[in-house]
Design an enzyme around this catalytic site. Structure first.
Site, PDB file in Angstrom:
ATOM      1  N   HIS A  11     -10.176   0.965   1.438  1.00  0.00           N
ATOM      2  CA  HIS A  11      -9.716   2.312   1.810  1.00  0.00           C
ATOM      3  C   HIS A  11     -10.896   3.276   1.951  1.00  0.00           C
ATOM      4  O   HIS A  11     -10.914   4.113   2.855  1.00  0.00           O
ATOM      5  CB  HIS A  11      -8.763   2.884   0.753  1.00  0.00           C
ATOM      6  CG  HIS A  11      -7.338   2.527   0.950  1.00  0.00           C
ATOM      7  ND1 HIS A  11      -6.613   2.878   2.068  1.00  0.00           N
ATOM      8  CD2 HIS A  11      -6.479   1.846   0.153  1.00  0.00           C
ATOM      9  CE1 HIS A  11      -5.379   2.433   1.955  1.00  0.00           C
ATOM     10  NE2 HIS A  11      -5.268   1.798   0.794  1.00  0.00           N
ATOM     11  N   CYS A  28       0.848  -1.189   0.000  1.00  0.00           N
ATOM     12  CA  CYS A  28       0.000   0.000   0.000  1.00  0.00           C
ATOM     13  C   CYS A  28       0.887   1.243   0.000  1.00  0.00           C
ATOM     14  O   CYS A  28       1.868   1.309   0.743  1.00  0.00           O
ATOM     15  CB  CYS A  28      -0.885  -0.019   1.246  1.00  0.00           C
ATOM     16  SG  CYS A  28      -2.007   1.368   1.379  1.00  0.00           S
ATOM     17  N   HIS A  39      -9.097  -4.068  -2.254  1.00  0.00           N
ATOM     18  CA  HIS A  39      -8.148  -3.300  -1.434  1.00  0.00           C
ATOM     19  C   HIS A  39      -8.504  -1.812  -1.461  1.00  0.00           C
ATOM     20  O   HIS A  39      -8.559  -1.155  -0.414  1.00  0.00           O
ATOM     21  CB  HIS A  39      -6.729  -3.536  -1.985  1.00  0.00           C
ATOM     22  CG  HIS A  39      -5.657  -2.754  -1.316  1.00  0.00           C
ATOM     23  ND1 HIS A  39      -4.688  -3.337  -0.525  1.00  0.00           N
ATOM     24  CD2 HIS A  39      -5.366  -1.417  -1.325  1.00  0.00           C
ATOM     25  CE1 HIS A  39      -3.861  -2.398  -0.081  1.00  0.00           C
ATOM     26  NE2 HIS A  39      -4.250  -1.226  -0.555  1.00  0.00           N
ATOM     27  N   GLU A  40      -8.768  -1.279  -2.656  1.00  0.00           N
ATOM     28  CA  GLU A  40      -9.062   0.155  -2.774  1.00  0.00           C
ATOM     29  C   GLU A  40     -10.432   0.508  -2.196  1.00  0.00           C
ATOM     30  O   GLU A  40     -10.590   1.558  -1.563  1.00  0.00           O
ATOM     31  CB  GLU A  40      -8.932   0.618  -4.224  1.00  0.00           C
ATOM     32  CG  GLU A  40      -7.544   0.454  -4.826  1.00  0.00           C
ATOM     33  CD  GLU A  40      -6.425   1.098  -4.029  1.00  0.00           C
ATOM     34  OE1 GLU A  40      -6.670   2.086  -3.309  1.00  0.00           O
ATOM     35  OE2 GLU A  40      -5.276   0.602  -4.120  1.00  0.00           O
TER      36      GLU A  40
END
EC number: 3.5.1.88
Length: 175
Positions: free
Chosen positions: A144, A98, A140-141
Site C-alpha cells: 500500500h 483489503c 500487503h501493507e
C-alpha cells in the site's frame, strides 16, 4: 482518537507512493491512534496511512485472535518507514482482503518469511523477522505504501473484473 474514512477503490490516492516520516511527532502519534480505532472499527487486521488519505509511510496491524473464552487480547503493532530487507525463496499462499476493496477476497502468493526494518513509535530503528500470516500482512501493507494493491498480483482478467465492479459502484454512489 477518532474514526477516519477509509478510501475505497477506485480512488486514485491508493496508487500514490507514500512519503517517509521524518520524525515521530504528536501528529504522527494521533494518526496512529486514529488508524487503530478505524482499523478495529472496520474491522481489519492491518491499515496503511494512505488508506485514510494520509500519504505517509505508517502501518498499523493487530493479528490478535480470540482465546478459548472468546476474549481478544489486543496486540497492536506500529511500523513507521517499514522496508523489507530480506525475504525467503519459499512462498506461501493466503487469502487476502483489503479494507479499501471491501468484501473481495482472493488467494495471493508471497514470500513465506520476511525481515522488516522499521521505526517504532518511540523513534527507535528496529528489525524483525516475520512468517506466515504476519509476513503476508506486512507485505500487503508495505505494498500500500508503494501504491500497490493485492489485486495487482491477480490475472489481468480478474483484476479488470474487480476494477470494473468498484468503478461502477463508485459511479452509482456519486449519482
Amino acid at each position: 482518537m477518532s474514526l477516519r474514512e477509509i478510501i475505497i477503490l477506485p480512488d486514485k490516492q491508493l496508487r500514490l507512493v507514500s512519503k517517509p516520516v521524518e520524525k515521530v511527532t504528536p501528529e504522527i502519534r494521533q494518526l496512529v491512534d486514529d488508524m487503530f480505532q478505524t482499523m478495529y472499527d472496520a474491522p481489519g487486521i492491518g491499515l496503511a496511512a494512505i488508506q485514510v488519505a494520509q500519504p505517509l509511510r505508517v502501518i498499523t496491524m493487530d493479528l490478535a485472535k480470540p482465546d478459548a473464552g472468546g476474549e481478544t487480547k489486543r496486540e497492536p503493532r506500529v511500523f513507521i518507514n517499514p522496508e523489507i530487507i530480506a525475504k525467503s525463496d519459499e512462498l506461501s499462499i493466503y487469502e487476502e482482503g483489503c479494507l479499501s476493496i471491501p468484501e473481495y477476497y482472493e488467494e495471493v502468493e508471497r514470500p513465506a518469511r520476511v525481515r522488516v526494518r522499521f521505526t517504532d513509535l518511540d523513534g527507535v530503528l528496529r528489525e524483525e523477522d516475520a512468517e506466515g500470516l504476519y509476513a503476508t500482512c506486512i507485505q500487503h501493507e508495505i505494498d500500500h505504501l508503494n501504491g500497490v494493491l493485492f489485486i495487482d498480483y491477480l490475472s489481468k482478467l480478474k483484476r479488470d473484473r474487480v476494477l470494473k465492479k468498484f468503478t461502477k459502484a463508485a459511479k452509482r454512489a456519486g449519482e
